[in-house]
Design an enzyme around this catalytic site. Structure first.
Site, short mmCIF file in Angstrom:
data_model
loop_
_atom_site.label_atom_id
_atom_site.label_comp_id
_atom_site.label_asym_id
_atom_site.label_seq_id
_atom_site.Cartn_x
_atom_site.Cartn_y
_atom_site.Cartn_z
N SER A 260 0.85 -1.20 0.00
CA SER A 260 0.00 0.00 0.00
C SER A 260 0.87 1.23 0.00
O SER A 260 1.99 1.21 0.53
CB SER A 260 -0.88 0.03 1.25
OG SER A 260 -0.12 0.41 2.38
N ASP A 261 0.39 2.32 -0.61
CA ASP A 261 1.09 3.57 -0.37
C ASP A 261 0.89 3.89 1.11
O ASP A 261 -0.05 3.41 1.76
CB ASP A 261 0.56 4.70 -1.27
CG ASP A 261 1.57 5.85 -1.35
OD1 ASP A 261 2.52 5.89 -0.52
OD2 ASP A 261 1.43 6.73 -2.22
N TRP A 262 1.78 4.69 1.63
CA TRP A 262 1.84 4.90 3.08
C TRP A 262 0.56 5.58 3.61
O TRP A 262 0.31 6.76 3.34
CB TRP A 262 3.09 5.71 3.41
CG TRP A 262 4.32 4.87 3.64
CD1 TRP A 262 5.16 4.94 4.72
CD2 TRP A 262 4.86 3.80 2.82
NE1 TRP A 262 6.18 4.00 4.62
CE2 TRP A 262 6.02 3.29 3.47
CE3 TRP A 262 4.48 3.21 1.61
CZ2 TRP A 262 6.78 2.25 2.95
CZ3 TRP A 262 5.24 2.17 1.09
CH2 TRP A 262 6.36 1.72 1.75
#
Ligand code: BGC
Length: 733
Positions: A260-262
């Protein structure tokens, strides 16, 4: 600390275990090891490996010899170490890197070999720093010139972006470091990136926004991919069933891990069922905002365990995620064949310089460049000549061992030629000089008024043999920066006024832009030379001087269309808002970039693929290997290219295809091949492209299939989308 089983001598037990892991690794295949390890893992251990344990790492299973997984940004260099649960740098003294030019510059090289060099070099730096996953490259499509992160991407054309991403990926992964191609997908704006909910027709999705990702996965073989922040059809991409399960893992057969993106995960159930494999950075989205080290509260941590324990969900999805994570770990952290890597090597500086040399684009030149030998005093005007472009801009910000600013590179080169250089500021842009604790060490404070700065520039310009204005954008908020899009096409900080004033004082003025985006040029007709130098990294100033003096003949070509005005751009048609928030439809559909400009007959300032040289090239007549092409067949198109000038140089020969008899809307032409060709004066080479029937297809949304229609097509070949030199017609039968 990173857990490295082979090197751990602290515990006798682990040594014994390592020996056993090592010997088993010799004989056991990756998939067998995955299955054997999975079989030994408890549910708790499984859940532990599918979410972060720190800002950039996820836990391994030490008791089973499974190492941790360490990630790093990406995509232009290796980010400095940060504290365990903070963005701020940890203050190491051994983590400075070579900053490579931004990916727009790489795309502007149009040279696959240079992309491979970039990947190999940055991969070696990642490897030396013991990172397993490099968070890059970025292949989101440049949809609007206001996109804050366009500088981290590879332009507006899916074919170009994909072709450049593949060698980058292979180069990185040859070091046993995974790429994490980002941000899958439709992350075309920054300001409301967490809430914008995109919808578009399937043709645009499949023809424009997905192909570079597909190529990265299928041809590049990327071992991981990063989901984007935005929503697609009402569902966050981090747990978007259609994008992750149906398309990425289903249609494309991706066997790696989705990271996932952060802070991009928002829901446990969706993350379980919709293809998310490793969750990173969640406290940033408010789940436990303000509470540090709350990794157990992640959506794919305790809340998942609770659901399993209560019987609400089974472990089938969990096992699929763990298999993917183990595969990623086996390919990287446990890879026994990986080389040692290296950092800050002369080769990496040379690579950074070469990427800059080949990517810098000469946009306009009326005889002013290259710098003439008789030039004795040079005036440089502009803040970007002395401002760090490595520190700032968001997650791609770096701590570089050195950064050759334009002023430094130009001064070195000018002095070698017996000229002197003076710098004046001209305007005040941003006085920021630090990012997440990394300081550029510059004092950019300025107390003089804009009027005084312009007057100084004008006075000095009048006395100079040559004036180089060095401005553009600067990676601060709204100026090529993550999290904030640009607010307009105009140059900020009153730069237009400065340019006008100095050009009036001295017509021997070249404008050099440092940016990852096009800007409005109301002065375009009054300036004799214009150069796009991108964000050049550690060797920015050297590469720029190479090109200005003609030590390197410029050969960069634009990876996007340079518009005259914002209203000319497809994403800014009347009635369309930008930035968007909430439900957003991409009205322009497949007509992105030059596909729009060419089809609608809108004249750009500089077309897609444009780039000048200090020599001239001529493309001869196109020849076809046949007049017809059959389903699943191919034909060849050849053209002779001649260097008709008096110095060696390179150009990019571009092949575009037009469907002349389509029953559906087709763009006026689409890029289907390119080749960078280096030629000595007078030399001719023949460039041959293969056109396959699949290159003629469009995506039929109703049939959910790529189809081609019988009839006439035209191959158009030239050195930009706006400069077609020759064409040839053939028929699909
Ligand atoms: C960015 C990613 C980056 C990540 C980790 C996010 O905010 O969108 O591109 O890799 O942070 O720094």
């Amino acid at each position: 600390m990173k857990y490295i089983p082979f090197l751990s001598l602290a515990l006798a037990a682990s040594v014994t275990f390592v020996a056993c892991v090592n010997s088993s690794r010799k004989t056991v295949s990756e998939e067998d090891w995955i299955e054997q390890t999975l079989a030994k893992m408890s549910v708790e251990q499984k859940v532990k490996v599918i979410h972060a344990q720190s800002k950039f790492s996820s836990a391994g299973v030490p008791e089973l010899g499974v190492p941790e997984l360490w990630c790093t940004d990406g995509p232009h260099g290796i980010r400095p170490e940060v504290l365990w649960d903070e963005w701020v740098q940890a203050g190491w003294t051994s983590d400075s890197c070579v900053a490579f030019p931004a990916l727009t510059c790489l795309a502007a090289t149009w040279n696959r070999e240079v992309a491979a060099l970039y990947g190999k070099s940055i991969g070696e730096e990642a490897r030396y720093r013991d990172k397993d996953v490099l968070l890059g490259p970025g292949v989101n499509i440049f949809r609007t010139p206001l996109g804050g992160r366009n500088f981290e991407y590879m332009g507006e054309d899916p074919y170009l972006a994909g072709e450049m991403a593949v060698p980058y990926i292979k180069g990185v992964q040859s070091n046993g470091v995974a790429t994490c191609v980002k941000h899958y997908c439709l992350n075309n704006e920054e300001t409301n990136r967490h809430t914008v909910d995109i919808d578009l027709d399937d043709r645009a999705l499949y023809e424009i926004y997905l192909p570079a990702f597909k190529k990265a996965v299928q041809e590049g073989g990327s071992w991981s991919i990063m989901s984007s922040y935005n929503l697609y059809r009402g569902q966050h991409v981090s747990h978007n069933h259609r994008l992750l399960v149906d398309i990425l893992k289903g249609e494309w057969g991706f066997d790696g891990a989705v990271i996932s993106d952060w802070g991009g995960v928002h829901d446990t159930d969706e993350a379980i069922h919709n293809g998310m494999d490793i969750e990173f950075g969640t406290w940033t989205d408010g789940l436990t905002m303000g509470k540090t080290n709350s990794y157990d509260s992640y959506y794919l941590a305790d809340p998942y365990l609770k659901k399993i324990r209560s019987g609400e969900v089974g472990t089938e999805e969990l096992d699929d995620k763990v298999r993917r994570v183990l595969r990623l770990i086996h390919r990287t952290a446990m890879n026994q064949d990986k080389p040692a890597g290296s950092m800050r090597s002369p080769e990496h500086y040379a690579a950074a310089r070469r990427i800059g040399d080949e990517g810098i684009v000469l946009l306009k030149n009326e005889g002013l460049l290259p710098v003439k030998p008789e030039t004795k005093n040079i005036l440089i005007v502009g803040e970007n000549a002395i401002k760090s472009m490595i520190v700032g801009g968001g997650s791609s910000s770096l701590k570089a061992q050195r950064e050759i600013y334009p002023l430094l590179g130009i001064t070195e080169r000018a002095e070698a030629a017996g000229a002197s250089v003076k710098w004046v500021r001209g305007y005040v842009g941003s006085t920021d000089n630090s990012y997440n604790g990394v300081k550029s060490g510059q004092d950019l404070s300025e107390s003089r008024s804009a009027g005084v700065l312009i007057a100084e520039a004008v006075e000095e310009a009048a006395k100079a043999d040559l004036v180089l204005f060095i401005g553009g954008l600067n990676k601060s908020k709204n100026q090529d920066c993550e999290g904030k899009d640009r607010e307009g096409l105009e140059l900020p900080y009153g730069q237009d006024e400065v340019i006008r004033a100095i050009v009036e004082a001295n017509p021997r003025t070249a404008v050099i832009l440092i940016s990852g985006n096009p800007v409005a040029m109301p002065w375009v007709d009054d300036v004799n030379a214009i150069v796009e130098a991108w964000h050049g990294g550690s060797e920015a100033g050297h590469a720029l001087a190479d090109v200005l003096w003609g030590d390197v003949n410029p050969s960069g070509h634009l990876p996007f269309t340079w518009p005259v005005a914002l209203a000319d751009c497809p994403a800014h048609q009347e009635g369309m808002a930008f930035p968007n928030d909430g439900k957003t439809f991409y009205n322009e559909g497949i007509l992105v970039g030059y596909r729009w400009f060419d089809t609608k007959g809108v004249k750009p300032l500089f077309p897609f693929g444009h780039g000048l040289s200090y020599t001239t090239f001529e493309i001869g007549e196109a020849r076809l290997s046949g007049k017809t092409i059959r389903k699943d067949g191919s034909l060849k198109v050849s053209v002779p290219v001649t260097n008709t000038g008096d110095r060696a140089g390179a150009t990019v020969v571009q092949l575009y295809i037009s469907d002349d008899e389509a029953s559906v809307l087709r763009p006026a032409k689409e890029l289907k091949g390119f080749e960078k060709v280096s030629l000595n004066p007078g030399e001719t080479r023949t460039v041959t492209f293969t056109v396959k029937e699949e290159d003629l297809r469009y995506f039929d949304a109703d049939a959910h299939a790529w189809v081609s229609e019988n009839g006439t097509f035209t191959a158009r070949i030239g050195c930009s989308a706006g400069d077609i030199a020759t064409e040839a017609t053939f028929t699909l039968i």
